[in-house]
Design an enzyme around this catalytic site. Structure first.
Site, PDB file in Angstrom:
ATOM      1  N   ASP A 398       0.858  -1.189   0.000  1.00  0.00           N
ATOM      2  CA  ASP A 398       0.000   0.000   0.000  1.00  0.00           C
ATOM      3  C   ASP A 398       0.892   1.236   0.000  1.00  0.00           C
ATOM      4  O   ASP A 398       1.762   1.391   0.862  1.00  0.00           O
ATOM      5  CB  ASP A 398      -0.909   0.018   1.232  1.00  0.00           C
ATOM      6  CG  ASP A 398      -1.886   1.180   1.191  1.00  0.00           C
ATOM      7  OD1 ASP A 398      -2.962   1.020   0.618  1.00  0.00           O
ATOM      8  OD2 ASP A 398      -1.543   2.247   1.740  1.00  0.00           O
ATOM      9  N   ASN A 406      -2.321  12.853  -4.219  1.00  0.00           N
ATOM     10  CA  ASN A 406      -3.458  13.221  -5.078  1.00  0.00           C
ATOM     11  C   ASN A 406      -3.944  14.631  -4.775  1.00  0.00           C
ATOM     12  O   ASN A 406      -4.216  15.423  -5.682  1.00  0.00           O
ATOM     13  CB  ASN A 406      -4.601  12.227  -4.893  1.00  0.00           C
ATOM     14  CG  ASN A 406      -4.463  11.007  -5.783  1.00  0.00           C
ATOM     15  OD1 ASN A 406      -3.833  11.058  -6.826  1.00  0.00           O
ATOM     16  ND2 ASN A 406      -5.051   9.897  -5.374  1.00  0.00           N
ATOM     17  N   HIS A 411      -4.812  14.103  -9.428  1.00  0.00           N
ATOM     18  CA  HIS A 411      -5.022  12.668  -9.658  1.00  0.00           C
ATOM     19  C   HIS A 411      -4.194  12.143 -10.829  1.00  0.00           C
ATOM     20  O   HIS A 411      -3.835  10.968 -10.852  1.00  0.00           O
ATOM     21  CB  HIS A 411      -6.508  12.396  -9.892  1.00  0.00           C
ATOM     22  CG  HIS A 411      -7.336  12.551  -8.660  1.00  0.00           C
ATOM     23  ND1 HIS A 411      -7.442  11.570  -7.700  1.00  0.00           N
ATOM     24  CD2 HIS A 411      -8.083  13.597  -8.212  1.00  0.00           C
ATOM     25  CE1 HIS A 411      -8.227  11.990  -6.725  1.00  0.00           C
ATOM     26  NE2 HIS A 411      -8.634  13.219  -7.015  1.00  0.00           N
ATOM     27  N   ASP A 415      -1.893   8.845 -10.728  1.00  0.00           N
ATOM     28  CA  ASP A 415      -1.870   7.728 -11.670  1.00  0.00           C
ATOM     29  C   ASP A 415      -0.450   7.427 -12.132  1.00  0.00           C
ATOM     30  O   ASP A 415      -0.052   6.259 -12.273  1.00  0.00           O
ATOM     31  CB  ASP A 415      -2.754   8.050 -12.884  1.00  0.00           C
ATOM     32  CG  ASP A 415      -4.234   8.074 -12.530  1.00  0.00           C
ATOM     33  OD1 ASP A 415      -4.601   7.552 -11.453  1.00  0.00           O
ATOM     34  OD2 ASP A 415      -5.029   8.623 -13.328  1.00  0.00           O
ATOM     35  N   ARG A 430      11.165 -11.569  -9.532  1.00  0.00           N
ATOM     36  CA  ARG A 430      11.589 -12.682 -10.368  1.00  0.00           C
ATOM     37  C   ARG A 430      10.543 -12.946 -11.452  1.00  0.00           C
ATOM     38  O   ARG A 430       9.416 -12.441 -11.384  1.00  0.00           O
ATOM     39  CB  ARG A 430      11.791 -13.931  -9.504  1.00  0.00           C
ATOM     40  CG  ARG A 430      12.753 -13.729  -8.332  1.00  0.00           C
ATOM     41  CD  ARG A 430      12.613 -14.854  -7.324  1.00  0.00           C
ATOM     42  NE  ARG A 430      11.251 -14.926  -6.787  1.00  0.00           N
ATOM     43  CZ  ARG A 430      10.859 -15.854  -5.918  1.00  0.00           C
ATOM     44  NH1 ARG A 430      11.710 -16.786  -5.503  1.00  0.00           N
ATOM     45  NH2 ARG A 430       9.612 -15.862  -5.482  1.00  0.00           N
ATOM     46  N   GLU A 441      -4.736   2.147  -4.330  1.00  0.00           N
ATOM     47  CA  GLU A 441      -3.270   2.168  -4.307  1.00  0.00           C
ATOM     48  C   GLU A 441      -2.693   0.913  -3.671  1.00  0.00           C
ATOM     49  O   GLU A 441      -1.521   0.899  -3.288  1.00  0.00           O
ATOM     50  CB  GLU A 441      -2.779   3.416  -3.553  1.00  0.00           C
ATOM     51  CG  GLU A 441      -3.084   3.440  -2.068  1.00  0.00           C
ATOM     52  CD  GLU A 441      -4.453   4.021  -1.748  1.00  0.00           C
ATOM     53  OE1 GLU A 441      -4.655   4.435  -0.594  1.00  0.00           O
ATOM     54  OE2 GLU A 441      -5.305   4.068  -2.659  1.00  0.00           O
ATOM     55  N   ARG A 461      13.824  -5.614  -0.925  1.00  0.00           N
ATOM     56  CA  ARG A 461      14.630  -5.196  -2.082  1.00  0.00           C
ATOM     57  C   ARG A 461      13.819  -4.291  -3.004  1.00  0.00           C
ATOM     58  O   ARG A 461      14.336  -3.315  -3.559  1.00  0.00           O
ATOM     59  CB  ARG A 461      15.115  -6.427  -2.836  1.00  0.00           C
ATOM     60  CG  ARG A 461      16.046  -6.091  -4.003  1.00  0.00           C
ATOM     61  CD  ARG A 461      16.732  -7.313  -4.562  1.00  0.00           C
ATOM     62  NE  ARG A 461      15.801  -8.226  -5.198  1.00  0.00           N
ATOM     63  CZ  ARG A 461      15.507  -9.424  -4.734  1.00  0.00           C
ATOM     64  NH1 ARG A 461      16.078  -9.866  -3.610  1.00  0.00           N
ATOM     65  NH2 ARG A 461      14.650 -10.201  -5.367  1.00  0.00           N
TER      66      ARG A 461
END
Length: 521
Positions: A398, A406, A411, A415, A430, A441, A461
């Site tokens: 999240d 936003n 907005h 995006d 991978r 989101e 990572r």
């Protein structure tokens, strides 16, 4: 009217004002005096000035606006300004004893018994008009499929505007109750019809889906519609599904036209191939007949010259047959090569059609899987994990402070941030890992054949890589981070429970200060 000695002057004054209001007579001193004398039965025993002064004092003892009115009247009494006193009383009567029509001062108007039942205040009048409008316009439009009820609703709304007597109001109320009962019955009928139509639609889709070949480019579209009608249907979900399917169907339509052309080309090549094969057979047959004829000529030859003539004929016939065979062979080889090319193009087009069908599984903005694609992929990975006894982890991501991005930058920038995040995640994960947009989101990352410790390292990572990849907006660097909850699937755990545990871990990561990765319990 008979004398009422038990009444106090204040009671007489109050009744006098009520009588003036009922008769719609302006409360002038003369009108008030006449009403007071009529009620008290003692025309000259009490002076109106003293009664009005007492009335003002009594009002000052009341709370709110009435008390303030009493204070103003008392002050006016000190200057004996009867014009101002009359104005205040007019306002008092207009507020607490409203009449529907203005009556000239001093004029007595008979009571209208037909309109005596209801005397609308301003609020009641507004409510009456609103209810009538709902009946005439809103409710009638909703009952378009039931014209008789729509007409009744309009009729009731019109009658409500003129229903001021008790009988008229009772009639309107009874008709509204009856119409409500009929609407309830009609609604049940419509609901049953819609349910039967939905069942019929589902059976039709299931039948078509069963007739399609496995992997057909149409299967994914039918699956999308099936999942849509089995879940809660909303206007937004219908609009999104319609938009996606329209785009896919348009692109597939272009591909289908090209595919049809390629199939026609292949058909023509096959006909050419058969024609050349037939020509070869015909040439061989003619050659066989010629050789048979030459055989008869040899048996009938009488000298060497006749044999030379037959031999020359055999050599020419053999050369012609050989040339024809070589020409047919070359044409058949060319036809076979063209068929192979057409077959390759057809396979490519069919693959593109299938890919277009699979687009309904993707999120149009970010290119990640959508909820449908996520459900299918996660269900497949759970099946593989059970069958192979391999570990499976999921991570719920999240974006931190996405609402602030936003609100601050718009907005469109939000995006772009989502697209940037998915790009970084795809580049870092991978090949066997999958990312899907879970909602807004939030994104879900599937990590098959991954132990919990390795899953934590992979998501960490990704966090570091996101920090390294600078996101610029209007020459300004925006720091983008995310919080994540990682869950390791236990034996037999279903999809919903697994995601729920990851969501709880994500919530803990948010509360711990954001930009963190926490393993679920």
């Amino acid at each position: 009217m008979s004398k009422k000695p038990a009444q106090s002057p204040v009671d007489i004054a109050r009744e006098a004002f009520q009588q003036l209001a009922t008769r719609r007579v302006a409360p002038t001193p003369e009108a008030y005096r006449a009403a007071y004398d009529e009620i008290a039965g003692t025309p000259n025993e009490v002076k109106p000035e003293s009664v009005l002064a007492t009335f003002a004092v009594q009002l000052t003892q009341q709370p709110g606006d009435i008390g303030k009115l009493g204070q103003r009247l008392s002050k006016i009494m000190e200057s004996s300004n009867w014009s101002d006193y009359s104005t205040e009383l007019d306002g008092f009567v207009g507020q607490y004893f409203p009449s529907r029509n203005m009556v000239p001062h001093g004029e007595l108007v008979p009571i209208d018994l037909e309109r005596e039942f209801i005397r609308d205040s301003k609020k009641e009048k507004m409510l009456r008009e609103v209810l009538a409008r709902v009946l005439v316009f809103n409710l009638a439009s909703l009952l378009a499929e039931a014209p008789e009820l729509a007409n009744e609703s309009k009729s009731i709304g019109a009658d409500l505007k003129e229903a001021f007597s008790e009988q008229a109001m009772n009639d309107v109320t009874g008709r509204i109750k009856q119409m409500s009962f009929q609407i309830e019955l009609k609604t049940e009928d419509i609901a049953q019809q819609q349910e039967l139509l939905m069942r019929l639609f589902q059976l039709l889709l299931e039948n078509i889906h069963g007739l399609l070949e496995k992997g057909s480019w149409l299967s994914s579209q039918i699956t999308t519609v099936q999942q849509l009608i089995t879940g809660p249907i909303s206007r937004t979900s219908l609009a999104d599904a319609t938009k996606t399917l329209k785009e896919v169907i348009f692109k597939q339509g272009l591909l289908k036209n090209t595919l049809s052309e390629e199939k026609v080309t292949t058909k023509n090549l096959m006909l050419t191939f058969v024609d050349r094969l037939s020509a070869m057979v015909s040439t061989t047959d003619n050659y066989h007949k010629t050789i048979t004829s030459f055989s008869q000529q040899i048996s009938q030859a009488s000298d060497i010259s006749d044999l030379n003539s037959v031999l020359n004929g055999i050599m020419n016939a053999t050369k012609n047959a050989q040339d024809e065979a070589l020409r047919s062979r070359d044409e058949m080889i060319n036809a076979r090569q063209e068929m192979q090319k057409a077959e390759a193009r057809i396979l490519t087009l069919e693959s593109q059609l299938v890919h277009m069908g699979e687009l309904v599984r993707e999120d149009q903005l970010t290119g990640s899987l959508n909820r449908r694609g996520m459900d299918e992929s996660l269900e497949r990975e759970i099946t593989n994990a059970d069958r192979r006894s391999t570990p499976l982890c999921v991570a719920l991501l999240d974006l931190d402070d996405f609402k602030r991005i936003n609100d601050t930058h718009g907005h469109a920038t939000g995006d772009e941030v989502l697209v940037h995040l998915v790009s970084v995640v795809k580049d870092t994960l991978r090949k066997l890992d999958v990312i899907a947009r879970f909602g807004g989101e939030e994104f879900l990352v599937l990590l098959p054949e991954t132990e919990p410790a390795d899953a934590m390292l992979i998501i960490t990572r990704v966090q570091r890589e996101l920090t390294k990849r600078i996101f610029m907006h209007n020459s300004q660097r925006l720091l983008i981070t995310f919080s994540a909850g990682v869950a390791f699937r236990s034996a037999g755990e279903n999809q919903a429970d697994l995601i729920k545990r990851a969501d709880v871990a994500l919530y803990r990561a948010k509360n711990a200060g954001k930009n963190r990765v926490i393993m679920a319990d």
